[in-house]
Design a protein around this motif. Structure first.
Motif, PDB file in Angstrom:
ATOM      1  N   UNK A 157      -1.105   0.540  -6.268  1.00  0.00           N
ATOM      2  CA  UNK A 157      -0.938   1.998  -6.226  1.00  0.00           C
ATOM      3  C   UNK A 157      -0.083   2.431  -5.038  1.00  0.00           C
ATOM      4  N   UNK A 158       1.183   2.015  -4.994  1.00  0.00           N
ATOM      5  CA  UNK A 158       2.030   2.363  -3.837  1.00  0.00           C
ATOM      6  C   UNK A 158       2.244   3.863  -3.672  1.00  0.00           C
ATOM      7  N   UNK A 159       2.298   4.606  -4.769  1.00  0.00           N
ATOM      8  CA  UNK A 159       2.536   6.044  -4.677  1.00  0.00           C
ATOM      9  C   UNK A 159       1.321   6.782  -4.111  1.00  0.00           C
ATOM     10  N   UNK A 160       0.153   6.237  -4.288  1.00  0.00           N
ATOM     11  CA  UNK A 160      -1.071   6.876  -3.789  1.00  0.00           C
ATOM     12  C   UNK A 160      -1.214   6.732  -2.277  1.00  0.00           C
ATOM     13  N   UNK A 161      -0.813   5.572  -1.762  1.00  0.00           N
ATOM     14  CA  UNK A 161      -1.005   5.293  -0.342  1.00  0.00           C
ATOM     15  C   UNK A 161       0.283   5.358   0.477  1.00  0.00           C
ATOM     16  N   UNK A 162       1.421   5.347  -0.171  1.00  0.00           N
ATOM     17  CA  UNK A 162       2.685   5.393   0.559  1.00  0.00           C
ATOM     18  C   UNK A 162       3.061   4.060   1.173  1.00  0.00           C
ATOM     19  N   UNK A 163       2.488   2.993   0.635  1.00  0.00           N
ATOM     20  CA  UNK A 163       2.763   1.645   1.127  1.00  0.00           C
ATOM     21  C   UNK A 163       3.279   0.772   0.002  1.00  0.00           C
ATOM     22  N   UNK A 164       4.158  -0.141   0.362  1.00  0.00           N
ATOM     23  CA  UNK A 164       4.660  -1.110  -0.593  1.00  0.00           C
ATOM     24  C   UNK A 164       4.484  -2.496   0.016  1.00  0.00           C
ATOM     25  N   UNK A 165       4.163  -3.470  -0.836  1.00  0.00           N
ATOM     26  CA  UNK A 165       3.997  -4.842  -0.372  1.00  0.00           C
ATOM     27  C   UNK A 165       5.307  -5.326   0.231  1.00  0.00           C
ATOM     28  N   UNK A 166       5.256  -5.901   1.432  1.00  0.00           N
ATOM     29  CA  UNK A 166       6.456  -6.378   2.118  1.00  0.00           C
ATOM     30  C   UNK A 166       6.548  -7.897   2.105  1.00  0.00           C
ATOM     31  N   UNK A 167       5.445  -8.563   2.457  1.00  0.00           N
ATOM     32  CA  UNK A 167       5.469 -10.022   2.558  1.00  0.00           C
ATOM     33  C   UNK A 167       4.052 -10.529   2.804  1.00  0.00           C
ATOM     34  N   UNK A 168       3.928 -11.835   2.858  1.00  0.00           N
ATOM     35  CA  UNK A 168       2.650 -12.465   3.203  1.00  0.00           C
ATOM     36  C   UNK A 168       2.737 -12.998   4.629  1.00  0.00           C
ATOM     37  N   UNK A 169       1.682 -12.825   5.387  1.00  0.00           N
ATOM     38  CA  UNK A 169       1.544 -13.418   6.719  1.00  0.00           C
ATOM     39  C   UNK A 169       0.404 -14.417   6.594  1.00  0.00           C
ATOM     40  N   UNK A 170       0.750 -15.635   6.236  1.00  0.00           N
ATOM     41  CA  UNK A 170      -0.274 -16.617   5.898  1.00  0.00           C
ATOM     42  C   UNK A 170      -0.877 -16.232   4.566  1.00  0.00           C
ATOM     43  N   UNK A 171      -2.167 -15.935   4.564  1.00  0.00           N
ATOM     44  CA  UNK A 171      -2.825 -15.521   3.321  1.00  0.00           C
ATOM     45  C   UNK A 171      -3.118 -14.016   3.289  1.00  0.00           C
ATOM     46  N   UNK A 172      -2.578 -13.276   4.251  1.00  0.00           N
ATOM     47  CA  UNK A 172      -2.830 -11.838   4.343  1.00  0.00           C
ATOM     48  C   UNK A 172      -1.562 -11.060   4.006  1.00  0.00           C
ATOM     49  N   UNK A 173      -1.710 -10.075   3.136  1.00  0.00           N
ATOM     50  CA  UNK A 173      -0.570  -9.249   2.715  1.00  0.00           C
ATOM     51  C   UNK A 173      -0.186  -8.267   3.816  1.00  0.00           C
ATOM     52  N   UNK A 174       1.114  -8.072   3.954  1.00  0.00           N
ATOM     53  CA  UNK A 174       1.662  -7.108   4.905  1.00  0.00           C
ATOM     54  C   UNK A 174       2.368  -6.034   4.083  1.00  0.00           C
TER      55      UNK A 174
END
Length: 81
Positions: free
Chosen positions: A58-75
């Motif tokens: 839901x990028x439009x709801x939060x204003x965030x888009x997936x950028x990359x992975x930092x190990x096993x954690x999404x950034x």
């Protein structure tokens, strides 16, 4: 999800929306960093995982888009709207 986790989810969701609004465009952060420890800590591991998937879907709801992975954690990166 039990009602306690649902209320923690709602609080984390509102905190995320509020804190994203204050972020500069293009800045990358993990959801935990954006929300902060106080609203993040009460979420169980499975709830945290589902919450992250919800934000990604839901990028439009939060204003965030997936950028990359930092190990096993999404950034995520703040959208330029």
């Amino acid at each position: 999800m039990n009602t306690t986790q649902a209320s923690h989810w709602d609080k984390a969701s509102e905190t995320l929306k509020h804190n994203v609004a204050a972020m500069p465009f293009g800045q990358e952060r993990k959801i935990r960093e954006i929300i902060g420890e106080r609203p993040w800590a009460p979420l169980q591991r499975t709830t945290r995982h589902r919450f992250g998937k919800h934000v990604r879907a839901n990028p439009e709801r939060y204003g965030l888009v997936f950028a990359r992975m930092a190990g096993s954690i999404a950034v995520y990166k703040k959208l330029q709207i």
